[in-house]
Every structure is written in structure tokens, then in C-alpha cells.
Write an enzyme that holds these catalytic residues in place. Sequence first.
Site, mmCIF file in Angstrom:
data_model
loop_
_atom_site.group_PDB
_atom_site.id
_atom_site.type_symbol
_atom_site.label_atom_id
_atom_site.label_comp_id
_atom_site.label_asym_id
_atom_site.label_seq_id
_atom_site.Cartn_x
_atom_site.Cartn_y
_atom_site.Cartn_z
ATOM 1 N N TYR A 83 5.655 -4.196 47.296
ATOM 2 C CA TYR A 83 5.757 -3.082 48.246
ATOM 3 C C TYR A 83 4.469 -2.995 49.048
ATOM 4 O O TYR A 83 3.379 -3.000 48.479
ATOM 5 C CB TYR A 83 5.995 -1.770 47.479
ATOM 6 N N ASP B 294 -3.041 -6.766 48.521
ATOM 7 C CA ASP B 294 -2.759 -5.344 48.712
ATOM 8 C C ASP B 294 -3.120 -4.635 47.415
ATOM 9 O O ASP B 294 -2.392 -4.709 46.420
ATOM 10 C CB ASP B 294 -1.272 -5.158 49.057
ATOM 11 N N LYS C 132 -5.070 5.127 48.104
ATOM 12 C CA LYS C 132 -4.796 5.927 46.903
ATOM 13 C C LYS C 132 -6.065 6.332 46.141
ATOM 14 O O LYS C 132 -6.737 7.274 46.536
ATOM 15 C CB LYS C 132 -3.824 5.171 46.000
#
Length: 401
Positions: A111, A211, A239
Site C-alpha cells: 500500500y 516506503d 506517521k
Amino acid sequence: MPVAFERGRGAYLVDVDGNEYVDLVLALGPMLLGHHPEHVIEAAVRQMDHGLQFGGQSLGEVELAERIVAHVPSAEKVLLTNTGSEAVQTAARVAMGATGRHVILKFEGHYHGWIDPFFINSPGVAAAADQRAPIPVVHNIAGQPTSADVVVAAWNDVADFDRIMAEIGHRVAAVLMEPIPFNFGSMHAAPGYLEHVAMQTRRHGALLIFDEVVSGFRMGLGGAQAMVGVTPDLSIFAKAIAAGFPIAAVAGSDAAMECVSNGSVTHGGTYNGLPFSVAAAIATIDHLAERGDVLYPQLQARGSQLADGLRALGAKHSAPLVVNQIGSVLQTFWAPHLPIGNYADAATSHAGPIAAINELVLAEGVHVAPRGITFISTEHTSEDIDRALSGFDAAMQRYLG
Ligand SMILES: Cc1ncc(COP(=O)(O)O)c(C=O)c1O
């Protein structure tokens, strides 16, 4: 009935009716230091007092970049943006600018945010039926056309990767992956796989992008790249880097970032490098740098406590519960036997029972994501984990009984 939350403190959330929950969602990752990390909020508020936005560079941006460069193996230059999705777009633009190519190779089930063209073949989209044939590109909106510039490979599969690179490697700008695919499974690649991908990517003149939106600073200050020992050309952080404030970073080698430095690639964004988010990120990183020796082993221990406890509950209730755990991130599966492998393996897990138990456990005072990805913060005590496990015990009893 969806729950509406009102406030969070430490490892706990409280809803509008005053019910308390052990929080194992942590906003899907950002709240690494728990809810309401005092010193991070203080640093952000102090900065807000000096100014919300400048429309020009601030010293804080430089200080944050210096910290990222000091801790992250691949980082020599840093770009700031606000969310992981934006940072993915930024990294892809940099890779295209650096190589003069336009194809990005991504992996099935990884993702990379919700923005096209990368929101394809992500968790929630069925795995390809035939893993030995080229994997068709599948848009997250069923039936929508997809960009031809993103190609999908089976992760953890050397033969599939080599086949694609042999065919189109000369057109690939970047190979983009979650080095540890937390979005489908908290699992490591087979030994040697990441090294092979890195070597082949560079042999074909493409850039490797990691990522690290989930793994960054959650696995350690060096990110997953320090953990797996493979250094990408570009990496993406978001995050956990600012303990809940909106900020993301793309870090890269001088060579990869030269196209931005010389102005051939523009890095736009009104809200890039928001001073209060920058201040929050600096406070977060400094806290982790000062206390990491204690905090990271503690996160690992709490993660193991939860994983072992869940496995024991699986055995107690004769349930096919499989638990993967790396540090403070867990993934639960409902499958009789789950080989460590790729997205197709993970997709053999039944989502229904996991979602049902994770909904039932809410009534027991435990907040956990329906798809079974589970996060732990530095504020979770051993007693909090035990409390969560008691909740799971009751929820499994209700589901299976
Ligand atoms: C690995 C990864 N990349 C990118 C993103 C997108 O980040 P954001 O939701 O901040 O846009 C996410 C979000 O969960 C993610 O897990």
C-alpha cells in the site's frame, strides 16, 4: 454502531459515552508515543505561538532534515510534505526526474496511499489468481482504467521480478516497495530477496524506493532499512515521525535528489514543512534518540507479549489464528496454515472472522482495526496488554461459542 471518540491519553481512548478502550489502532500508526505526548505537543504549541506558516524556509526544517540525515542510512537530502500519500507522489516524481523514465514497478498487496496511480493492487483488492502469469493491474475502484505507467510484481518472488526487469527494466524509473509489508502481513522477505532486488534495480539504472510510512522510526530511528540492512536510493517517512502531527518526508541520496536541487523537478505544496509539525517531529526524534535504548526493546517485548498471548488464545479456542509480529506491529490471520510469502499467501486468510472478533472486542474495551493490523505504543504497559488479551479471550468466546 460506530464508536465516536472524544479524547485519548497514553494507551487509552475514551468515547463520547465515557467508555475507555485500550487502543491498538493508534491512528493506524502515528501515535507511537501514545495519545497526548506532552513534550511533543508543547513543542508544537510553542512553535504555533511564533507563527503558523511562513511561505519560506524555517530553521526548523533544516534541523529536522539534519536529524533524519543523521539517523537514516540512505538519507543525504530531505524533502518535506504532509502525508504519506503525497510523499509517495514526491518520491516517484524525483525518481522520474532523476532517471528520465516514467515506469514505476510496485508489488502486489503493498500500500502506497490513496492517490492514483499507486492505489492499485493494494490490500483489499483480490490477489491475482495465477501468480506465475504477469499480474494484471487492478484499480482500487473496481472496473476503473489504470495507469499503464505502473507495473505490478509479486513480492518476494525473484523469478517474477527478474522476468519483468528483463522485459522493461530499461524503462523503469523506480522500484517501489514497503521493505516490510506491514499493510498485508508484518512479514520479512526471504533471505537475500531485498539485496537481489536492490542489485537488479541498480543494474537496470532504476532507483529503489522504500516506503517506510509505517516502519519509519517505529522499527528504530534508522527505519526498516537499518533493520533489513538494505539501503534504498529514496525513502518515505510519515506517521510515527511526528507522534500524530501531519508531516511526511522523502529522504534520498545526493545523486537522486540532484534533480530537485537543480530545479528540474519542482517540489510544490502550500503546507509543506508546516512549522508546528516540524517542531513536533524534532521533539519526537529527540525523544526517541534519548530514550530509544529503552523504548525500542520495550516495544518489541510488548509486541511479543501480545503476539504470544493471541497465539495462546488461538490454541485455547481451537481457532486457526495466525499472528505475525515484527516489533510493535502485528497482523492477525484466520487460516489453518499461513506460509510466509507474498500477498497471495496472505490473501488466503479469511477476513470475516478477524473483522468479527475485532468488532466484538470493542465491547470488551479494546480498540483494534477490523483488518487485523495492530499497533503498540511506548505508553502500553504489560498490564494494558493483559487487559487487551482478556478482551480478546471474551470476544473469541462469543464469536466461537
Ligand atoms: C506504507 C504506506 N504508504 C503510504 C501510506 C499513505 O499515507 P497517508 O495515509 O498519510 O497518506 C500509508 C498509509 O497507511 C502506508 O501504510
